[in-house]
Design a protein around this motif. Structure first.
Motif, PDB file in Angstrom:
ATOM      1  N   LEU A   1       0.396  -1.404   0.101  1.00 25.25           N
ATOM      2  CA  LEU A   1       0.028  -0.350   0.060  1.00 25.25           C
ATOM      3  C   LEU A   1       0.924   1.609  -0.479  1.00 25.25           C
ATOM      4  CD1 LEU A   1      -2.766  -0.926   2.780  1.00 25.25           C
ATOM      5  CD2 LEU A   1      -2.890  -1.693   0.032  1.00 25.25           C
ATOM      6  N   ALA A   2       2.375   1.213   0.371  1.00 30.22           N
ATOM      7  CA  ALA A   2       3.017   2.110   0.325  1.00 30.22           C
ATOM      8  C   ALA A   2       4.390   2.078   0.447  1.00 30.22           C
ATOM      9  CB  ALA A   2       2.792   3.166   1.140  1.00 30.22           C
ATOM     10  N   ILE A   3       5.529   2.489  -0.127  1.00 35.52           N
ATOM     11  CA  ILE A   3       6.908   1.734  -0.283  1.00 35.52           C
ATOM     12  C   ILE A   3       7.797   3.321   0.134  1.00 35.52           C
ATOM     13  CG2 ILE A   3       7.068   2.014  -2.769  1.00 35.52           C
ATOM     14  CD1 ILE A   3       8.896  -0.336  -2.926  1.00 35.52           C
ATOM     15  N   GLU A   4       9.128   2.699   0.215  1.00 35.10           N
ATOM     16  CA  GLU A   4       9.916   3.896   0.212  1.00 35.10           C
ATOM     17  C   GLU A   4      11.437   3.359   0.328  1.00 35.10           C
ATOM     18  OE1 GLU A   4       9.509   6.941   0.242  1.00 35.10           O
ATOM     19  OE2 GLU A   4       7.609   7.047   1.108  1.00 35.10           O
ATOM     20  N   VAL A   5      12.376   3.355  -1.085  1.00 40.95           N
ATOM     21  CA  VAL A   5      13.962   3.280  -0.623  1.00 40.95           C
ATOM     22  C   VAL A   5      14.712   4.062  -0.449  1.00 40.95           C
ATOM     23  CG1 VAL A   5      15.526   2.589  -2.759  1.00 40.95           C
ATOM     24  CG2 VAL A   5      12.739   2.081  -3.516  1.00 40.95           C
ATOM     25  N   ARG A   6      15.499   3.087   1.058  1.00 38.42           N
ATOM     26  CA  ARG A   6      16.350   3.785   1.111  1.00 38.42           C
ATOM     27  C   ARG A   6      18.156   3.338   0.918  1.00 38.42           C
ATOM     28  NH1 ARG A   6      14.718   7.753   4.591  1.00 38.42           N
ATOM     29  NH2 ARG A   6      16.677   7.846   5.525  1.00 38.42           N
TER      30      ARG A   6
ATOM     31  N   TRP B   1      11.156  -0.428   1.818  1.00 39.50           N
ATOM     32  CA  TRP B   1      10.063  -0.382   3.287  1.00 39.50           C
ATOM     33  C   TRP B   1       8.328  -0.470   2.624  1.00 39.50           C
ATOM     34  CZ3 TRP B   1      13.327  -0.088   8.124  1.00 39.50           C
ATOM     35  CH2 TRP B   1      13.833  -0.284   8.247  1.00 39.50           C
ATOM     36  N   ILE B   2       7.667  -0.968   3.171  1.00 48.35           N
ATOM     37  CA  ILE B   2       6.778  -1.633   2.338  1.00 48.35           C
ATOM     38  C   ILE B   2       6.195  -2.202   3.642  1.00 48.35           C
ATOM     39  CG2 ILE B   2       5.727  -3.149   0.638  1.00 48.35           C
ATOM     40  CD1 ILE B   2       8.468  -4.850  -0.265  1.00 48.35           C
ATOM     41  N   ALA B   3       4.859  -0.962   3.001  1.00 47.92           N
ATOM     42  CA  ALA B   3       3.594  -1.020   4.092  1.00 47.92           C
ATOM     43  C   ALA B   3       2.512  -2.583   3.294  1.00 47.92           C
ATOM     44  CB  ALA B   3       3.291   0.138   4.607  1.00 47.92           C
ATOM     45  N   GLU B   4       2.571  -2.614   4.258  1.00 50.19           N
ATOM     46  CA  GLU B   4       1.599  -4.521   3.369  1.00 50.19           C
ATOM     47  C   GLU B   4      -0.204  -4.086   4.474  1.00 50.19           C
ATOM     48  OE1 GLU B   4       3.154  -8.291   3.237  1.00 50.19           O
ATOM     49  OE2 GLU B   4       4.797  -6.905   2.349  1.00 50.19           O
TER      50      GLU B   4
END
Length: 412
Positions: free
Chosen positions: A43-48, A53-56
């Motif tokens: 439902l959301a993702i950030e890349v570092r 990092w994945i919101a599921e």
């Protein structure tokens, strides 16, 4: 005898057709974009760096190695789907982003240590689903929004203390759920905040810290932007440009703040909307990233599109990529770092794009390949030998559960 409900019959036929089309496309696209399968839906993702990092919807946040596709950590504690995530420095200005902040349909905001997975705090934040989170680092301020139509401000100066976050202000002017947020700091104690709702209304606020003890954040409504007809799904601001993606099947660019007309600078109209065949849920303006390239990537339905927007008044469609078999939910730039073979100590940095989707995969794309994609994969023809179809539950959810998820995501 009761007459047959033809509307339900037609809807069922449409759903069966959609299910069949998705099965066929799942088979055709099973290898494109170097897919990484996850347990739930992103439902959301950030890349570092090299980590996603994945919101599921499975109630967890997944820390995923983009090189190997392996799950590094699972952050468990929410009791409903996780919708949003953000990062903040434990020590202001350190740049370590060592605290993770998550929001969920369970109406809470939680803070985690990114290394140990320790749950530092949990805050009852909204009276309905938490929809979006935004950290303004220089102000040590967290902004959250929800299906309760409220935008709330939270003090991050004591974020690592283990106590629930302190509320330091709120906005109650929206009449529909607030779906998207962005902001730009204008000083050490002020910012311009953009809040977008499911009616398509974008409100622009001047936000300032007052001199009270303890201080609170006061907001003044500056402007309302109504260039979308319905729900705003994504919003990105930078370099005087406000990019927005909407369920009205458009991406729009609005100069903001708008240039002040003068003798030598007459008033100009915003560029025309960039039309799509279906709702646009994700956008990635590369001009606002470290690449500073004049390309726009969009996710509408299960397709990624690439536009040349070097002339915003005349955007050029460069490519369409059949990227997923279900809706794209997010697009993120990944500056992939890898060792140079045979040259110890040297690191190659290459721009990639990471896409997340309701099809239960994360996919990885070289930017150059998106700009110049190969020919589309052929569709299955009736005469060819039947192949085993993917299981009905390709996503791990029934069609009814998928519809419920979509309705909840769109709840307004």
């Amino acid at each position: 005898m009761q007459p047959a409900d033809k509307s339900n019959l037609l809807r069922s036929e449409a759903e069966l057709h959609l299910e069949k089309a998705r099965k066929d496309k799942a088979a055709r696209t099973k290898d494109v974009g170097s897919p990484i399968e996850i347990t739930g839906k992103a439902l959301a993702i950030e890349v570092r760096e090299n980590v996603a990092w994945i919101a599921e919807n499975t109630t967890v946040v997944r820390k995923l190695d983009l090189e190997t596709g392996k799950t590094l950590q699972l952050f468990k504690g929410h009791t409903a789907p996780v919708t949003s995530l953000a990062f903040v420095d434990r020590q202001p200005g350190s740049g370590r982003a060592d605290l993770l902040i998550t929001g969920s349909w369970d109406k809470t905001i939680k803070v985690w240590d990114v290394e140990t997975k320790e749950l530092i705090s949990s805050t009852p934040a909204h009276s309905d689903f938490v929809k979006a989170l935004l950290v303004i680092p220089s102000l040590r301020l967290l902004v959250s929004s929800g299906s309760d139509k409220i935008v709330r401000f939270w003090d991050l100066s004591t974020v690592a203390d283990g106590q629930p976050l302190t509320s330091v202000g709120s906005l109650t002017d929206h009449t529909r759920p607030v779906e998207s947020l962005d902001a730009r700091a204008t000083s050490e104690s002020a910012a311009v905040l953009y809040t977008a709702d499911t009616m398509g209304v974008i409100k622009v606020w001047d936000v300032k810290k007052d001199a009270e003890t303890p201080p609170r954040w006061q907001s003044t409504l500056v402007e309302e932007l109504k260039h979308h007809r319905t729900r705003v799904n994504d919003i990105v601001h930078g370099n005087g440009q406000l990019w927005t993606a909407s369920t009205d099947e458009t991406v729009q660019l609005v100069p903001h703040p708008a240039p002040t007309p003068g003798a030598n600078t007459p008033a100009t109209k915003p560029p025309s909307p960039i039309q799509h065949p279906t709702a646009v849920k994700a956008l990635l303006p590369l001009a606002l990233t470290p690449l500073a390239e004049p390309y726009l990537l969009t996710g509408a339905g299960d397709v990624i599109r690439v536009f040349d927007v070097s002339s915003p008044e005349a955007p050029e469609l460069l490519a369409e990529v059949d990227a997923h078999w279900h809706d794209v939910t997010a697009l993120r730039l990944w500056m992939r770092r890898s060792a140079v073979e045979g040259e110890p100590g040297k690191v190659r940095v290459e721009p990639w794009v990471v896409s997340a989707s309701l099809d239960g995969t994360i996919r990885r794309w070289r930017l150059n390949e998106l700009l110049q994609p190969p020919p589309p994969l052929p569709k299955k023809v009736e005469e060819e030998k039947p192949q085993p179809e993917p299981a009905t539950e390709v996503s791990g959810m029934t069609e009814e559960e998928e519809r419920e998820l979509a309705e909840l995501m769109d709840d307004d």
